[in-house]
Write an enzyme that holds these catalytic residues in place. Structure first.
Site, PDB file in Angstrom:
ATOM      1  N   ASP A 101     -50.078 -64.166 -30.259  1.00 32.95           N
ATOM      2  CA  ASP A 101     -50.821 -64.851 -28.963  1.00 32.95           C
ATOM      3  C   ASP A 101     -49.811 -65.326 -27.898  1.00 32.95           C
ATOM      4  O   ASP A 101     -48.692 -65.463 -28.485  1.00 32.95           O
ATOM      5  CB  ASP A 101     -51.630 -65.844 -29.701  1.00 32.95           C
ATOM      6  CG  ASP A 101     -52.693 -65.320 -30.406  1.00 32.95           C
ATOM      7  OD1 ASP A 101     -53.077 -64.266 -30.538  1.00 32.95           O
ATOM      8  OD2 ASP A 101     -53.273 -66.211 -31.231  1.00 32.95           O
TER       9      ASP A 101
HETATM   10  N1  URA Z   1     -52.542 -66.052 -35.979  1.00 35.88           N
HETATM   11  C1  URA Z   1     -52.878 -66.381 -34.740  1.00 35.88           C
HETATM   12  O1  URA Z   1     -53.931 -67.310 -34.605  1.00 35.88           O
HETATM   13  N2  URA Z   1     -51.958 -66.142 -33.803  1.00 35.88           N
HETATM   14  C2  URA Z   1     -50.922 -65.619 -33.927  1.00 35.88           C
HETATM   15  O2  URA Z   1     -50.159 -65.251 -32.920  1.00 35.88           O
HETATM   16  C3  URA Z   1     -50.689 -64.979 -35.006  1.00 35.88           C
HETATM   17  C4  URA Z   1     -51.431 -65.140 -36.259  1.00 35.88           C
END
Ligand code: URA
Length: 245
Positions: free
Chosen positions: A103
């Protein structure tokens, strides 16, 4: 292979630049000026020199990036900076892309490569490569909720696979998962009434985040790391689950 293909795949020059350099006599093959960009060369044995610099042909590139906050795991985005902006342009010319997604506000280990087959096999839903993330939460995570998370929780109708959690403080620790659903860890924590406040990936299969690699920096994988990734893929193909630690 063609000389211009070798130079573009090596990130040295586009086909047009190669044609120009050939016309200017700036490319040699085994010491002889190459006057045609489509000349055939043996990438393993011929000595190609471009503008005085010997060319080392490499088809595949593997980079380990320490992703900083605010970057999108993509090669292009209309609004935000993308992770591929953090590496030199010659790698982009070689066609690298992020293997998997983090993310925008997740930090840490990202693999960038132009090896589509390897990326595909590492990310295939059938393969269960372990990924570990250091996390911080808004509230303390009691034992019974850790138990629920480790067994699997419901995120939008999907029950997550077993995972491992090691707490460092009442509200922070390391979680290891073997799948990669959209916003998986955030949604898992929400499923037990908590909220992620910080997330950093610290390992991906056999790769670990280098403590010495500053945020926003990258390095090429070592030969040992590339071999370890190949072994991981082999193990996944043979249906062996990687060990949760
Ligand atoms: N899980 C999440 O919520 N975000 C990420 O970036 C990776 C795994």
């Amino acid at each position: 292979m063609r000389l211009d293909k070798l130079l573009s795949e090596s990130g040295i020059a586009s086909r047009r630049e190669t044609a120009r350099a050939c016309r200017a006599g700036q490319v040699t093959v085994n010491g002889v000026p190459a006057n045609r960009p489509d000349q055939s060369v043996d990438e393993l044995t011929d000595a190609v020199v471009y503008c005085g610099v010997p060319v080392l042909y490499r088809k595949y590139i593997y980079l380990l990036l320490n992703k900083p906050d605010g970057y999108v795991s993509a090669t292009e985005d209309g609004n935000d900076p993308v992770v591929t902006e953090l590496v030199p342009p010659e790698y982009l010319r070689m066609g690298i892309f992020p293997c998997g997604r983090l993310d925008k506000h997740t930090l840490g280990l990202m693999l960038l490569t132009n090896d589509g087959a390897l990326s595909h096999r590492l990310l295939a839903p059938k393969s269960h490569v372990t990924k570990s993330y250091r996390f911080a939460l808004q509230d303390a995570l009691p034992k019974e909720k850790i138990g629920l998370l480790e067994q699997g929780v419901n995120i939008g109708g999907y029950t997550t696979k077993p995972c491992r959690i090691r707490m460092d403080t009442a509200s922070s620790g390391v979680i290891s998962i073997t799948e990669g659903k959209y916003h998986q860890i955030k949604r898992m924590m929400e499923a037990v009434g908590n909220k992620i406040t910080a997330l950093e990936r610290i390992s991906f299969g056999p790769l670990s985040l280098d403590p010495g690699l500053p945020r926003g920096s990258w390095r090429e994988l070592t030969a040992q790391e590339i071999n370890a990734l190949s072994r991981e893929i082999q193990a996944q193909t043979e249906g062996k689950e990687s060990e949760l630690s």
